[in-house]
Design a protein around this motif. Structure first.
Motif, short mmCIF file in Angstrom:
data_model
loop_
_atom_site.label_atom_id
_atom_site.label_comp_id
_atom_site.label_asym_id
_atom_site.label_seq_id
_atom_site.Cartn_x
_atom_site.Cartn_y
_atom_site.Cartn_z
N UNK A 93 1.16 -1.52 -0.02
CA UNK A 93 -0.22 -0.37 -0.01
C UNK A 93 0.77 1.47 0.05
N UNK A 94 1.72 1.30 0.49
CA UNK A 94 2.48 2.44 0.86
C UNK A 94 3.78 2.26 -1.04
N UNK A 95 3.16 2.09 -1.64
CA UNK A 95 4.15 2.03 -2.84
C UNK A 95 3.52 2.58 -3.99
N UNK A 96 2.09 2.95 -3.64
CA UNK A 96 1.75 4.62 -3.86
C UNK A 96 1.19 5.64 -3.73
N UNK A 97 1.57 6.92 -3.75
CA UNK A 97 0.54 8.11 -3.26
C UNK A 97 -0.54 8.62 -3.70
N UNK A 98 -0.92 9.28 -2.66
CA UNK A 98 -2.60 10.07 -3.71
C UNK A 98 -1.99 11.27 -5.11
N UNK A 99 -0.73 11.69 -4.66
CA UNK A 99 -0.61 12.41 -5.79
C UNK A 99 0.32 11.55 -7.13
N UNK A 100 0.60 10.62 -6.96
CA UNK A 100 1.35 9.36 -8.02
C UNK A 100 -0.80 9.52 -9.29
N UNK A 101 -1.41 9.37 -8.38
CA UNK A 101 -3.10 8.69 -8.98
C UNK A 101 -3.35 10.02 -9.23
N UNK A 102 -3.08 11.09 -8.76
CA UNK A 102 -3.53 12.34 -9.44
C UNK A 102 -2.80 13.10 -10.88
N UNK A 103 -1.22 12.70 -10.81
CA UNK A 103 -0.40 13.53 -11.71
C UNK A 103 -1.15 11.90 -13.09
N UNK A 104 -1.06 10.56 -12.84
CA UNK A 104 -1.59 9.99 -14.04
C UNK A 104 -2.78 10.42 -14.17
N UNK A 105 -4.02 10.84 -13.81
CA UNK A 105 -5.24 11.81 -14.22
C UNK A 105 -5.32 12.93 -14.89
N UNK A 106 -4.44 13.82 -14.34
CA UNK A 106 -3.61 14.58 -15.17
C UNK A 106 -3.49 14.48 -16.44
N UNK A 107 -2.82 13.73 -17.08
CA UNK A 107 -1.91 13.78 -18.08
C UNK A 107 -2.88 12.18 -18.75
N UNK A 108 -4.02 11.96 -18.25
CA UNK A 108 -4.86 10.87 -18.60
C UNK A 108 -6.12 11.56 -18.62
N UNK A 109 -6.87 12.58 -18.44
CA UNK A 109 -7.72 12.79 -18.21
C UNK A 109 -9.47 11.82 -18.78
N UNK A 110 -9.51 11.59 -19.16
CA UNK A 110 -10.64 10.36 -19.80
C UNK A 110 -10.06 8.56 -18.66
N UNK A 111 -9.24 8.54 -18.97
CA UNK A 111 -8.73 7.40 -18.39
C UNK A 111 -9.15 6.88 -16.65
N UNK A 112 -9.06 5.82 -16.09
CA UNK A 112 -9.76 5.38 -14.37
C UNK A 112 -8.82 4.95 -14.15
N UNK A 113 -8.60 5.95 -13.35
CA UNK A 113 -7.34 4.87 -11.66
C UNK A 113 -8.35 3.87 -10.50
N UNK A 114 -7.58 2.35 -11.08
CA UNK A 114 -8.32 1.55 -10.79
C UNK A 114 -7.17 1.17 -9.73
N UNK A 115 -7.90 1.28 -8.12
CA UNK A 115 -6.99 0.71 -7.36
C UNK A 115 -7.18 -0.29 -6.23
N UNK A 116 -6.14 -1.10 -6.28
CA UNK A 116 -6.26 -2.66 -5.37
C UNK A 116 -6.69 -2.37 -3.48
N UNK A 117 -7.62 -2.83 -3.34
CA UNK A 117 -8.14 -2.46 -1.65
C UNK A 117 -6.62 -2.12 -1.03
#
Ligand code: 13P
Length: 338
Positions: A93-117
């Motif tokens: 869980x510690x290997x991904x932080x919120x900023x990583x997901x948000x930055x990807x979404x900024x680059x892929x505004x139509x994409x979807x982030x799937x977060x493992x529990x």
């Protein structure tokens, strides 16, 4: 063990205390045997999330790791969620932080982030969908094919999902679970030679996934393994996941044999919880895990989508839904605050 041994007395005390505190005890399949013996429900991440959402108890003692207790708090904000040891985190869980997901979404505004529990609440709050190992394929299949998907944080689970769904536009984060990487293709080959009649059950987080997945008789969540072993006519199994799993498998199948795929596949965090700590936790109602409401509100959306997909086979299916992503300011919250 003697009926009136101090050990059995402690178990009785825990059960009594749970009643007094109006507490339900949830234990993950990896937890040590004594904890499983006092738990009301034992299961995988999905089953425990469902139990946490449905319980009428006012306290949830979550014997698992921190992200699991956070998920329970997100789903049952009015309950007090406690864990026996606040240091029981999750290296994956510690290997991904919120900023990583948000930055990807900024680059892929139509994409979807799937977060493992196995992610923190803030990462879930930045995601479009959540999944567990038992429904990851179904969740990704519910997302329209043309959408790009970022799967975080487990590389092996993500790679398996990519292969099962045939999705070319699925990007996989390069995180991994330290316990599952102890399982190697060489170790599997050796065990298969030693036990040629054994069925080989693999958790999709396994580090040997990419090389050994074609050899597995089944790739399953922890609860999936329990069901499979019960229903199979085989008498022996090689189990590729965290070794705490062998307790429940053995208990529910006394006539069958289970071999760990690696003696080293032990999660130091899962094994931090003990019966003694569980007792103290109930006694002092600590350590509370509470997700702040502004994060819980956002994180609940991908978790509920997952539960809906898991139950019906479809969420809202578009990866945007009613959720607002890209809040101007990053969400501020860290584990030490709870
Ligand atoms: P399950 O959902 O299969 O129980 O897996 C949870 C987990 O943390 C695996 O490492």
């Amino acid at each position: 063990m003697n009926e009136s041994s101090p050990y059995n007395m402690l178990k009785d005390k825990i059960r009594l205390l749970a009643k007094e505190r109006d507490a339900v005890i949830l234990a993950h399949n990896y937890q040590e045997g004594p904890i499983q013996e006092v738990a009301d429900f034992i299961g995988d991440s999905l089953l425990l999330s469902q139990k946490a959402a449905a319980t009428e108890a006012s306290v949830i003692l979550f014997c698992g790791v921190h992200f699991m207790a956070e998920t329970a708090s997100i789903l049952s904000p009015q309950k007090k969620v406690i864990i026996p040891d606040l240091a029981a985190g999750c290296s994956l869980a510690d290997m991904v932080i919120e900023r990583d997901a948000r930055q990807w979404k900024e680059r892929h505004p139509d994409g979807a982030v799937v977060a493992y529990v196995n992610t923190s609440a803030v990462v879930k709050a930045a995601a479009d969908y959540c999944c567990t190992s038992s429904n990851a394929v179904k969740v990704v299949q519910a997302i329209p094919e043309e959408k790009e998907v970022l799967f975080v944080p487990d590389f092996y689970l993500g790679t398996w999902v990519k292969r099962k769904t045939g999705r070319r536009n699925l990007h996989v984060w390069k995180g991994y679970c330290a316990a599952h990487t102890a399982i190697t293709p060489e170790g599997i080959d050796r065990l298969r030679e030693q036990h040629p009649d054994a069925e080989f059950l693999m958790h999709p987080e396994c580090g040997c996934m990419t090389k050994s997945m074609d050899l597995a008789d089944a790739i399953l969540s922890t609860e999936g393994m329990v069901k499979y072993a019960k229903e199979s006519s085989a008498g022996e199994f090689i189990i590729a996941t965290e070794n705490g799993m062998l307790y429940k498998l053995q208990k529910e199948n006394p006539g069958k044999k289970f071999y760990p795929a690696s003696e080293n596949a032990t999660c130091q965090y899962m094994q931090m919880n003990t019966l003694e700590k569980a007792f103290r936790s109930l006694l002092e109602l600590k350590y509370e895990v509470k997700v702040p409401p502004h994060i819980a509100e956002l994180a609940r959306i991908p978790i509920e989508r997952m539960m809906e997909i898991s139950a019906n086979g479809n969420g809202n299916g578009n990866g945007n839904g009613k959720k607002k992503l890209h809040s101007a300011a990053p969400i501020v919250y860290n584990r030490s605050q709870c």
